[in-house]
Design an enzyme around this catalytic site. Structure first.
Site, PDB file in Angstrom:
ATOM      1  N   ASP A 160      36.110  29.254  50.514  1.00  0.00           N
ATOM      2  CA  ASP A 160      35.090  30.143  49.951  1.00  0.00           C
ATOM      3  C   ASP A 160      34.123  29.404  49.039  1.00  0.00           C
ATOM      4  O   ASP A 160      34.348  28.250  48.671  1.00  0.00           O
ATOM      5  CB  ASP A 160      35.753  31.322  49.214  1.00  0.00           C
ATOM      6  N   ASN A 204      45.398  39.976  41.778  1.00  0.00           N
ATOM      7  CA  ASN A 204      45.326  41.264  42.488  1.00  0.00           C
ATOM      8  C   ASN A 204      45.779  41.149  43.943  1.00  0.00           C
ATOM      9  O   ASN A 204      45.589  42.074  44.730  1.00  0.00           O
ATOM     10  CB  ASN A 204      43.897  41.834  42.417  1.00  0.00           C
ATOM     11  N   HIS A 206      44.635  38.919  46.169  1.00  0.00           N
ATOM     12  CA  HIS A 206      43.652  38.411  47.127  1.00  0.00           C
ATOM     13  C   HIS A 206      44.051  37.017  47.602  1.00  0.00           C
ATOM     14  O   HIS A 206      44.765  36.286  46.907  1.00  0.00           O
ATOM     15  CB  HIS A 206      42.220  38.451  46.573  1.00  0.00           C
ATOM     16  N   GLU A 261      39.312  40.506  48.821  1.00  0.00           N
ATOM     17  CA  GLU A 261      39.776  41.403  47.774  1.00  0.00           C
ATOM     18  C   GLU A 261      40.520  42.599  48.390  1.00  0.00           C
ATOM     19  O   GLU A 261      40.408  42.853  49.586  1.00  0.00           O
ATOM     20  CB  GLU A 261      38.567  41.908  46.964  1.00  0.00           C
TER      21      GLU A 261
END
Ligand code: PGA
Length: 240
Positions: free
Chosen positions: A67, A135, A137, A142
């Site tokens: 990313d 979280n 991810h 996400e």
């Protein structure tokens, strides 16, 4: 999923390097999927130390990063392309033209995603290194990202912006959008090694290996991967 629990960050990095080295020994021209963030830095240090000691050569290796922030390129020390050069590529003999990452400054983001997906569809990643967000991810996929997603532009979750703000002067400087490989791209890798350290990852690690397989916890898709190894320290494993 194989789960390896080790004492601390250094032991996690050494164990990850052992698997990396096995892949590179077996295949000189391996294709590596690489990650940024605090988690893999120790692994990259091990790779550099081994290279300097006359170990593995990266001459024939190709790399694909997961990313990149939209709007940043190598001229920013917050970009992931800068991170990779600084923490790994500039210290080993990988050829710059064999390293791939989304261009954060691409004028046409959709075309950039299509370019990256085309590259990924022509190759098979032999070993994909991953971190995990608090979280759940993986890369910047996400919660709520479809399991069949490929490279796309994402609006970062507020929790991710907050987690990553530690690396910026202020939270306002954290980009709100990023390019990310999708979950289908990641699942296509032959072998996946996911790393986690620290108590703030414990809930995500629980969801990754023991939770329901749900798009609400993107990493949980890895329960379906045929060759996935989790290496985590005791703090990250505390809820298992
Ligand atoms: P970290 O990030 O390695 O900096 O904790 C992991 C991630 O968000 O995937």
């Amino acid at each position: 999923m194989r789960v390896i629990v080790v004492k601390d960050y250094d032991a996690m990095s050494q164990e990850a390097f052992r698997l990396m080295k096995a892949t590179l020994t077996e295949k000189k021209d391996a294709v590596l999927g690489l990650a940024t963030g605090s988690t893999p830095i120790g692994l990259y240090r091990e790779m550099i130390a081994d290279y300097r000691a006359g170990g593995t050569s990266y001459r024939d290796v190709r790399t694909f990063n997961l990313d990149e922030y939209v709007g940043l390129d190598v001229s920013s020390d917050q970009s992931y392309v800068y991170f990779m050069r600084n923490n790994l590529f500039d210290h080993i003999d990988v050829l710059p033209e064999n390293t791939n990452i989304e261009n954060g400054k691409a004028e046409d983001p959709e075309a950039e995603c299509a370019r990256y997906n085309a590259l990924l569809s022509e190759t098979e990643i032999d070993l994909q290194i991953l971190g995990i967000g608090s979280n759940g991810h993986i890369a910047f996929n996400e919660p709520g990202t479809p399991f069949d997603s490929v490279t796309h532009v994402v609006a970062l979750a507020e929790s991710t912006v907050k987690d990553n703000s530690r690396l910026f002067k202020s939270i306002d400087e954290v980009p709100r959008r990023a390019f990310t490989m999708g979950l289908a791209n990641i699942m296509a890798a032959k072998k996946v090694v996911i790393l986690a350290n620290g108590a703030n990852k414990a809930r995500a690690v629980y969801g990754l290996c023991r939770g329901e397989i749900t798009e609400q916890l993107p990493a949980s898709i890895l329960q379906k991967h045929p060759d996935c190894t989790l290496i985590c320290d005791e703090a990250a494993a505390s809820l298992l």
